[in-house]
Design a protein around this motif. Structure first.
Motif, PDB file in Angstrom:
ATOM      1  N   ASP A  53      -8.310   6.454   6.736  1.00 12.39           N
ATOM      2  CA  ASP A  53      -8.353   8.218   6.552  1.00 12.39           C
ATOM      3  C   ASP A  53      -8.542   9.400   7.504  1.00 12.39           C
ATOM      4  OD1 ASP A  53      -7.785   7.527   4.296  1.00 12.39           O
ATOM      5  OD2 ASP A  53      -9.686   7.966   3.239  1.00 12.39           O
ATOM      6  N   ALA A  54      -8.750   9.557   8.840  1.00 13.13           N
ATOM      7  CA  ALA A  54      -9.890  10.241  10.267  1.00 13.13           C
ATOM      8  C   ALA A  54      -8.635  10.248  10.656  1.00 13.13           C
ATOM      9  CB  ALA A  54     -10.575   9.445  11.137  1.00 13.13           C
ATOM     10  N   VAL A  55      -7.436   9.348  10.223  1.00 12.60           N
ATOM     11  CA  VAL A  55      -5.551   9.867  11.501  1.00 12.60           C
ATOM     12  C   VAL A  55      -5.177  10.803  10.185  1.00 12.60           C
ATOM     13  CG1 VAL A  55      -3.838   8.469  12.245  1.00 12.60           C
ATOM     14  CG2 VAL A  55      -5.905   7.612  12.579  1.00 12.60           C
ATOM     15  N   THR A  56      -4.462  11.505  10.801  1.00 13.80           N
ATOM     16  CA  THR A  56      -3.934  12.853   9.897  1.00 13.80           C
ATOM     17  C   THR A  56      -2.110  12.743  10.334  1.00 13.80           C
ATOM     18  OG1 THR A  56      -4.059  14.372  12.131  1.00 13.80           O
ATOM     19  CG2 THR A  56      -5.906  14.414   9.877  1.00 13.80           C
ATOM     20  N   GLY A  57      -2.074  12.152  11.659  1.00 14.66           N
ATOM     21  CA  GLY A  57      -0.295  12.330  11.911  1.00 14.66           C
ATOM     22  C   GLY A  57       0.111  10.572  11.030  1.00 14.66           C
ATOM     23  N   GLY A  58       1.379  10.802  11.291  1.00 12.45           N
ATOM     24  CA  GLY A  58       2.021  10.312  10.917  1.00 12.45           C
ATOM     25  C   GLY A  58       3.082   8.616  11.483  1.00 12.45           C
ATOM     26  N   LEU A  59       3.125   7.738  10.899  1.00  9.36           N
ATOM     27  CA  LEU A  59       3.694   7.268  11.434  1.00  9.36           C
ATOM     28  C   LEU A  59       4.220   5.720  10.215  1.00  9.36           C
ATOM     29  CD1 LEU A  59       3.351   4.420  13.962  1.00  9.36           C
ATOM     30  CD2 LEU A  59       2.153   3.278  12.761  1.00  9.36           C
ATOM     31  N   TYR A  60       5.378   5.573  11.142  1.00  5.86           N
ATOM     32  CA  TYR A  60       7.163   5.477  10.256  1.00  5.86           C
ATOM     33  C   TYR A  60       7.440   3.974  10.471  1.00  5.86           C
ATOM     34  CZ  TYR A  60       6.375  10.064   7.802  1.00  5.86           C
ATOM     35  OH  TYR A  60       5.529  11.314   7.386  1.00  5.86           O
ATOM     36  N   VAL A  61       7.698   3.477   9.937  1.00  9.09           N
ATOM     37  CA  VAL A  61       9.084   2.498  10.645  1.00  9.09           C
ATOM     38  C   VAL A  61       9.527   2.212  10.243  1.00  9.09           C
ATOM     39  CG1 VAL A  61       6.523   0.992  11.076  1.00  9.09           C
ATOM     40  CG2 VAL A  61       7.701   1.018   8.639  1.00  9.09           C
ATOM     41  N   GLN A  62      10.906   1.802  10.228  1.00  7.15           N
ATOM     42  CA  GLN A  62      12.588   1.395  10.094  1.00  7.15           C
ATOM     43  C   GLN A  62      13.049  -0.031  10.527  1.00  7.15           C
ATOM     44  OE1 GLN A  62      14.828   4.407  10.190  1.00  7.15           O
ATOM     45  NE2 GLN A  62      14.849   5.922  12.027  1.00  7.15           N
ATOM     46  N   ASN A  63      13.659  -0.496   9.399  1.00  4.98           N
ATOM     47  CA  ASN A  63      13.514  -2.229   9.627  1.00  4.98           C
ATOM     48  C   ASN A  63      12.639  -2.367   9.814  1.00  4.98           C
ATOM     49  OD1 ASN A  63      15.023  -4.338   8.810  1.00  4.98           O
ATOM     50  ND2 ASN A  63      15.974  -4.323  11.346  1.00  4.98           N
ATOM     51  N   ALA A  64      11.293  -2.609   8.728  1.00  8.60           N
ATOM     52  CA  ALA A  64       9.286  -3.393   9.261  1.00  8.60           C
ATOM     53  C   ALA A  64       9.076  -3.230   7.427  1.00  8.60           C
ATOM     54  CB  ALA A  64       9.009  -3.029  10.611  1.00  8.60           C
TER      55      ALA A  64
ATOM     56  N   VAL B 132      -6.781   1.300  13.310  1.00  5.44           N
ATOM     57  CA  VAL B 132      -7.031   2.366  11.974  1.00  5.44           C
ATOM     58  C   VAL B 132      -5.754   1.564  11.337  1.00  5.44           C
ATOM     59  CG1 VAL B 132      -7.913   3.893  13.992  1.00  5.44           C
ATOM     60  CG2 VAL B 132      -5.570   3.626  14.148  1.00  5.44           C
ATOM     61  N   VAL B 133      -4.650   0.629  11.284  1.00  3.56           N
ATOM     62  CA  VAL B 133      -3.227   0.752  10.946  1.00  3.56           C
ATOM     63  C   VAL B 133      -3.835  -0.322   9.306  1.00  3.56           C
ATOM     64  CG1 VAL B 133      -1.424  -1.150  10.215  1.00  3.56           C
ATOM     65  CG2 VAL B 133      -1.768   0.346  12.114  1.00  3.56           C
ATOM     66  N   CYS B 134      -3.504   0.384   8.174  1.00  2.40           N
ATOM     67  CA  CYS B 134      -4.314  -0.344   7.189  1.00  2.40           C
ATOM     68  C   CYS B 134      -3.247  -1.662   6.399  1.00  2.40           C
ATOM     69  CB  CYS B 134      -3.879   0.372   6.277  1.00  2.40           C
ATOM     70  SG  CYS B 134      -5.410   1.790   5.620  1.00  2.40           S
ATOM     71  N   TRP B 135      -3.525  -3.094   7.010  1.00  2.00           N
ATOM     72  CA  TRP B 135      -2.872  -4.262   7.314  1.00  2.00           C
ATOM     73  C   TRP B 135      -2.723  -4.577   5.245  1.00  2.00           C
ATOM     74  CZ3 TRP B 135       0.493  -4.368  10.964  1.00  2.00           C
ATOM     75  CH2 TRP B 135      -0.591  -4.241  12.623  1.00  2.00           C
ATOM     76  N   ASP B 136      -1.413  -4.885   4.770  1.00  2.00           N
ATOM     77  CA  ASP B 136      -1.992  -5.989   3.627  1.00  2.00           C
ATOM     78  C   ASP B 136      -2.370  -7.257   3.655  1.00  2.00           C
ATOM     79  OD1 ASP B 136      -0.285  -7.768   4.513  1.00  2.00           O
ATOM     80  OD2 ASP B 136       1.335  -6.939   3.040  1.00  2.00           O
ATOM     81  N   SER B 137      -2.800  -7.889   2.826  1.00  4.28           N
ATOM     82  CA  SER B 137      -3.022  -9.467   3.231  1.00  4.28           C
ATOM     83  C   SER B 137      -2.282 -10.357   3.616  1.00  4.28           C
ATOM     84  CB  SER B 137      -3.160  -9.880   1.781  1.00  4.28           C
ATOM     85  OG  SER B 137      -2.141  -9.874   0.482  1.00  4.28           O
ATOM     86  N   SER B 138      -1.429 -10.163   4.065  1.00  4.28           N
ATOM     87  CA  SER B 138      -0.460 -11.119   4.416  1.00  4.28           C
ATOM     88  C   SER B 138      -0.740 -10.340   6.086  1.00  4.28           C
ATOM     89  CB  SER B 138       1.224 -11.075   4.410  1.00  4.28           C
ATOM     90  OG  SER B 138       0.803 -11.908   3.382  1.00  4.28           O
ATOM     91  N   GLY B 139      -0.505  -9.262   6.671  1.00  2.84           N
ATOM     92  CA  GLY B 139      -1.148  -9.113   7.660  1.00  2.84           C
ATOM     93  C   GLY B 139      -0.323  -8.167   8.337  1.00  2.84           C
ATOM     94  N   ARG B 140       0.766  -7.759   7.251  1.00  2.00           N
ATOM     95  CA  ARG B 140       2.472  -6.970   7.112  1.00  2.00           C
ATOM     96  C   ARG B 140       1.553  -5.366   7.110  1.00  2.00           C
ATOM     97  NH1 ARG B 140       5.400 -10.499   2.742  1.00  2.00           N
ATOM     98  NH2 ARG B 140       3.704  -9.967   1.245  1.00  2.00           N
ATOM     99  N   TYR B 141       2.191  -4.223   7.746  1.00  2.00           N
ATOM    100  CA  TYR B 141       2.188  -3.059   7.897  1.00  2.00           C
ATOM    101  C   TYR B 141       2.214  -2.564   5.497  1.00  2.00           C
ATOM    102  CZ  TYR B 141       4.402  -2.415  11.940  1.00  2.00           C
ATOM    103  OH  TYR B 141       4.355  -2.822  13.620  1.00  2.00           O
ATOM    104  N   ARG B 142       1.494  -2.101   4.706  1.00  2.01           N
ATOM    105  CA  ARG B 142       1.768  -0.950   4.258  1.00  2.01           C
ATOM    106  C   ARG B 142       2.206   0.141   3.920  1.00  2.01           C
ATOM    107  NH1 ARG B 142      -4.375  -0.126   2.624  1.00  2.01           N
ATOM    108  NH2 ARG B 142      -3.504   1.232   1.258  1.00  2.01           N
ATOM    109  N   VAL B 143       3.360  -0.511   3.746  1.00  2.52           N
ATOM    110  CA  VAL B 143       4.753   0.669   3.599  1.00  2.52           C
ATOM    111  C   VAL B 143       4.093   2.167   2.597  1.00  2.52           C
ATOM    112  CG1 VAL B 143       6.946   1.903   4.551  1.00  2.52           C
ATOM    113  CG2 VAL B 143       6.033  -0.060   5.198  1.00  2.52           C
ATOM    114  N   SER B 144       4.785   3.088   2.577  1.00  8.10           N
ATOM    115  CA  SER B 144       4.128   3.847   1.468  1.00  8.10           C
ATOM    116  C   SER B 144       6.363   4.251   0.555  1.00  8.10           C
ATOM    117  CB  SER B 144       3.950   5.134   1.612  1.00  8.10           C
ATOM    118  OG  SER B 144       4.801   6.223   2.207  1.00  8.10           O
ATOM    119  N   ASP B 145       6.050   5.304  -0.104  1.00  2.00           N
ATOM    120  CA  ASP B 145       7.122   5.630  -0.145  1.00  2.00           C
ATOM    121  C   ASP B 145       9.015   6.049   0.384  1.00  2.00           C
ATOM    122  OD1 ASP B 145       7.381   4.874  -3.153  1.00  2.00           O
ATOM    123  OD2 ASP B 145       7.196   6.147  -3.921  1.00  2.00           O
TER     124      ASP B 145
END
Length: 430
Positions: A373-384, A352-365
């Motif tokens: 889209d089916a996941v309504t909760g928020g997954l946040y990252v710090q220093n990744a 359910v994680v949307c990875w970028d072309s290099s297998g990394r997290y796609r992270v918003s502002d």
């Protein structure tokens, strides 16, 4: 079962910042789980005399809320150290005191629970919450927690280059465990430090200053072109502001990757003060024509390594001369850096994680990972998120700002108002 608004995995400086800034917010319920028995920040590198590379104002809260009860100044007052600190006039505090300060905050915050190993994170579509499974490291008791939002603060892990893997742990080890192996180093006849970042410089300096075996040879090798200092000019430091983060976010991903590749001097090198201290020790050693018995060589890549009869044998390549040579050493300290890791507890969310072309997290502002889209909760990252937010991602000075952004996103309000400008530099066009 209590459903938390925010559950943090890991309690390092960044999730500690989030926990401390969330503490006074009555409309946010939080829980932070950490596998270690207590807060611990790079314990293997709490070398006497080492300091943070950022001012004490880069504590977990001050740059977001200078009035916080969890500030470094509040810690000094609690421990009756305000006047000694005032007279010491140290803008950069010792690593040892920073570690003790963070431990104090973590022990006082009721939201921080230690000795809890998070084993899995699932998305519960029916309940619209994350189910976080954790195991008590002392009792093996398992417990499941529910949270609307999860924040990963698992930190980075030591990097061991491929040619150096599989060698004896007591003879070849990462600088992160330097103090654990210091005694065996002092008894060795030949020691090599590999890597010229701040950790490498601090280890090399400590070895220079420490009692050692008669005739001990000390060697410092690095792939870098010189033992040059980190960029620390006042305008150069503006790369570690929210302004630069916003600019970096405006760039396409391929440009971000290209920019990052050329910014090593902003965060990978050692401090000018540490290099100056090394030179001072070497100068003193050379008084009266004595041989300091030290080798410092840049432009060196280690291409192969194996355990010989009585030493570690390194095959080295001088990159500018294009020549190979061999080094025999009894101890090898790898100051080869750290890298972000993807924790295994996220395995249930892989699809359910949307990875970028290099297998990394796609992270918003707002530091939220893109999910199905089916996941309504928020997954946040710090220093990744260095690849999406720039060189400031691992910097302690931006920790309180990032925590503020995350809390504003979770609460849907300006729980912590963000400054509109923090740099004099205009990094790009609007």
């Amino acid at each position: 079962m209590t459903t938390y608004d925010l559950l943090g995995i890991g309690v390092g400086p960044f999730n500690l910042s989030l926990a401390a800034l969330a503490d006074p917010l009555e409309d946010v319920s939080t829980l932070f789980l950490e596998e270690k028995p207590e807060f611990s920040w790079h314990p293997g590198l709490l070398i006497d005399g080492t300091t943070l590379q950022v001012p004490f104002l880069a504590d977990p809260v001050t740059l977001a809320d200078p009035t916080s009860q969890w500030s470094f100044l509040a810690y000094l007052a609690e421990h009756e150290r305000l006047y000694p600190f005032y007279f010491a006039e140290n803008f950069h505090i010792s690593r040892r005191e920073y570690d003790h300060y963070c431990r104090w905050v973590s022990e006082e915050l009721p939201s921080c629970r230690f000795g809890q190993r998070v084993t899995a994170v699932h998305w519960d579509a029916d309940g619209e919450v994350f189910r976080v499974e954790a195991q008590d490291v002392h009792t093996d008791r398992c417990e499941t927690f529910a949270a609307r939002n999860v924040v990963l603060g698992v930190g980075t892990e030591p990097v061991v280059p491929a040619p150096l893997r599989g060698l004896p742990d007591k003879e070849v080890f990462h600088s992160s465990s330097y103090l654990d192996n210091a005694e065996s180093l002092h008894e060795a006849g030949d020691i090599t430090v590999l890597g010229s970042g701040q950790s490498g410089a601090e280890v090399f300096l400590d070895l220079l200053r420490s009692p050692h075996a008669p005739g001990q040879t000390l060697r410092w090798l690095t792939r870098s072109r010189a033992f040059a200092p980190m960029e620390y000019s006042k305008l150069g430091l503006e790369h570690f502001t929210p302004d630069y983060t916003r600019y970096f976010r405006s760039l396409p991903q391929h440009t971000r990757d290209s920019v990052l590749a050329g910014q090593g001097q902003l965060y990978k090198a050692s401090s000018a003060g540490t290099l100056a201290a090394i030179h001072d020790v070497l100068y003193e050693r050379g008084v009266g024509g004595r041989d300091p018995d030290v080798t410092m060589m840049p432009n060196v890549a280690v291409t192969q390594a194996h355990r010989g009869d009585d030493a570690i044998e390194l095959t080295c390549h001088h990159t500018e001369q294009d020549r190979e040579f061999t080094v025999h050493t009894q101890r090898l300290v790898l100051a080869t850096g750290y890298a972000a890791r993807r924790p295994s507890c996220l395995d249930p969310l892989t699809d359910v994680v949307c990875w970028d072309s290099s297998g990394r997290y796609r992270v918003s502002d707002d530091y939220r990972v893109a999910l199905d889209d089916a996941v309504t909760g928020g997954l946040y990252v710090q220093n990744a998120e260095m690849h999406t937010h720039g060189v400031g991602a691992p910097d302690l000075g931006l920790g309180a700002h990032r925590a503020s952004v995350i809390l504003n996103a979770v609460t849907g309000r300006d729980a912590y108002p963000l400054a509109r400008r923090g740099a004099f530099t205009t990094f790009g066009l609007d």
